[in-house]
Design an enzyme around this catalytic site. Sequence first.
Site, PDB file in Angstrom:
ATOM      1  N   HIS A 155       0.897  -1.198   0.030  1.00  0.00           N
ATOM      2  CA  HIS A 155      -0.003   0.091  -0.004  1.00  0.00           C
ATOM      3  C   HIS A 155       0.789   1.197   0.102  1.00  0.00           C
ATOM      4  O   HIS A 155       0.320   2.284   0.329  1.00  0.00           O
ATOM      5  CB  HIS A 155      -0.880  -0.007   1.186  1.00  0.00           C
ATOM      6  CG  HIS A 155      -1.829  -1.204   1.439  1.00  0.00           C
ATOM      7  ND1 HIS A 155      -2.917  -1.278   0.738  1.00  0.00           N
ATOM      8  CD2 HIS A 155      -1.553  -2.315   2.001  1.00  0.00           C
ATOM      9  CE1 HIS A 155      -3.356  -2.670   1.141  1.00  0.00           C
ATOM     10  NE2 HIS A 155      -2.793  -3.236   2.042  1.00  0.00           N
ATOM     11  N   SER A 276      13.895  21.878 -16.050  1.00  0.00           N
ATOM     12  CA  SER A 276      12.806  22.995 -16.302  1.00  0.00           C
ATOM     13  C   SER A 276      13.174  24.055 -17.093  1.00  0.00           C
ATOM     14  O   SER A 276      14.410  24.608 -17.147  1.00  0.00           O
ATOM     15  CB  SER A 276      12.443  23.455 -15.011  1.00  0.00           C
ATOM     16  OG  SER A 276      11.470  24.458 -14.953  1.00  0.00           O
ATOM     17  N   LYS A 282      15.952  22.023 -11.335  1.00  0.00           N
ATOM     18  CA  LYS A 282      15.108  20.754 -11.470  1.00  0.00           C
ATOM     19  C   LYS A 282      16.052  19.719 -12.124  1.00  0.00           C
ATOM     20  O   LYS A 282      16.724  20.008 -13.397  1.00  0.00           O
ATOM     21  CB  LYS A 282      13.963  20.840 -12.260  1.00  0.00           C
ATOM     22  CG  LYS A 282      12.980  21.892 -11.492  1.00  0.00           C
ATOM     23  CD  LYS A 282      12.341  21.277 -10.365  1.00  0.00           C
ATOM     24  CE  LYS A 282      11.576  19.981 -10.646  1.00  0.00           C
ATOM     25  NZ  LYS A 282      10.337  20.328 -11.208  1.00  0.00           N
ATOM     26  N   GLU A 289       8.914   8.707 -16.791  1.00  0.00           N
ATOM     27  CA  GLU A 289       7.476   9.394 -17.052  1.00  0.00           C
ATOM     28  C   GLU A 289       7.031   8.798 -18.263  1.00  0.00           C
ATOM     29  O   GLU A 289       5.589   8.502 -18.472  1.00  0.00           O
ATOM     30  CB  GLU A 289       7.312  10.664 -16.867  1.00  0.00           C
ATOM     31  CG  GLU A 289       7.752  11.155 -15.161  1.00  0.00           C
ATOM     32  CD  GLU A 289       7.649  12.488 -15.110  1.00  0.00           C
ATOM     33  OE1 GLU A 289       7.837  13.073 -13.932  1.00  0.00           O
ATOM     34  OE2 GLU A 289       7.925  13.175 -16.260  1.00  0.00           O
TER      35      GLU A 289
END
Length: 492
Positions: A155, A276, A282, A289
Amino acid sequence: MSDILRRGRLDSLPDEEIMRYTSSMEDDKWIFDSDVLVDFAHTVMLKEQGIIPADDCAKILDGLKRIREEGIDSLDHSYEDIHISLEARLIDMAGEDVGGRMHSGRSRNDEVATCIRLRLRKEVLELAEEMLQLVNTMAKIASENHDTIMPGYTHLQHAQPTTLAHHIMGHAESLGRDVERILGCLDRINRCPLGAAAFASTGFPIDRNRTAELLGFEEVMQNSMDAVSGRDFLLETASVLANIMIEMSRISEELVLWSSTEFGFIELSDQYASTSSIMPQKKNPDTAELVRGKSGIAVGSLMSLLTVCKSLPMSYNRDMQDASPHIWRSVETTRASVRIMAGMLDSMKVNNNTMELQASTGFTTATELADTLVRECGIPFRTAHQIVGILAKGDVEPTLEDVEAVGRTVLGESLTEKGLNEDMVKQALDPMLNIQKRKITGGPAPEAMKTSIDNFGTKTGMWTEEVERIRDHTTDSIEKLMQVVEDYIQQK
């Protein structure tokens, strides 16, 4: 009318919009080379069976060879598919009295089914090789991280301590089953429909075993109606591809999480990251992704194929034309994702100290403490579960005194009098000792993991041998076909 297909039965050509709607030429680039190989094999067989003269065979083969060298761009794309366009080009080169004989004893129905199987066999075989590279990369990472402690999750909550080796081999085992599924797919893909003609076979004395042999198929499909209409091999392959991409997505999700500041377990190589446009600090896990997102292509392709193929009566229906683009897109996406994942995992940096620090956070040793109470004090596990559950409400790691106090409340008895001591509690709360005790088959203990990785290596070795066998057989068959083609051309 110059259209060699429509000039007999039909009196007019479709307009530009209808042609665009019905044409498969854009997607047929996938099967161009396969189509030529099928034409080679069929023409060789026609000559050997005495259906066409040797001189005509030589001229057809020579024309096909030139078309193959020129490539698909040399064909007339105003035709509705690659098969008619290629045949029309051959007739332009050799004349209809010669080139028009190539299609004897054959239909586009069995031709396209054979072309798809040939190209899909190649793609799936290469996918199997790429999958083996991926799982071998994972096994290598695991073998280097037997003692890299980390929290295990259920979980997405800290559950029990484990190792990076144990975690990553869980993914490797899952992908290994996908390799087995790929090999099963290959078996069913590698069956030859050529010679089934439109659906009722042909009155020409063709030799289906010969064309299957020349093209490297393992066997001939037994029912001519099934041969042209069956697309279950596409559905099966698409299902396997979707399964692979779902696993790719699961791994990607973890890589995204693990590379975040909150986890800090890994750092992806700069090659697989971006930054970024506005926030210069970043380092984004964009590649992971994208793999996660591209799983939708494989799942969507499977759903599209299922929808295209449902409710189709025997035998060939034009709906099937729309099946091919979905499988090619799924194959292309899955193969690229597998290669990307192998590189991403192989180049990532593992932050061992962060993983180890988090391994004991959130009372991950609670299960072992409960097990210890069962083993050492002889109490039922459900009672031990209650005691440790109460201890888990506290914010600090429990001591012997804490365990004793809760035990008295729950049992009305002393756990120390039943044999529990401080050393037992300390050992139960040690993450590495937790791991070392779990040495049964499938457990995370280093000795169990070494055996697991060795056994996995044995399986990957067997899979590799089977992939190489299929690769060698198909390569040898095509090489022999091309030698026969050259020999017959020389007889011109």
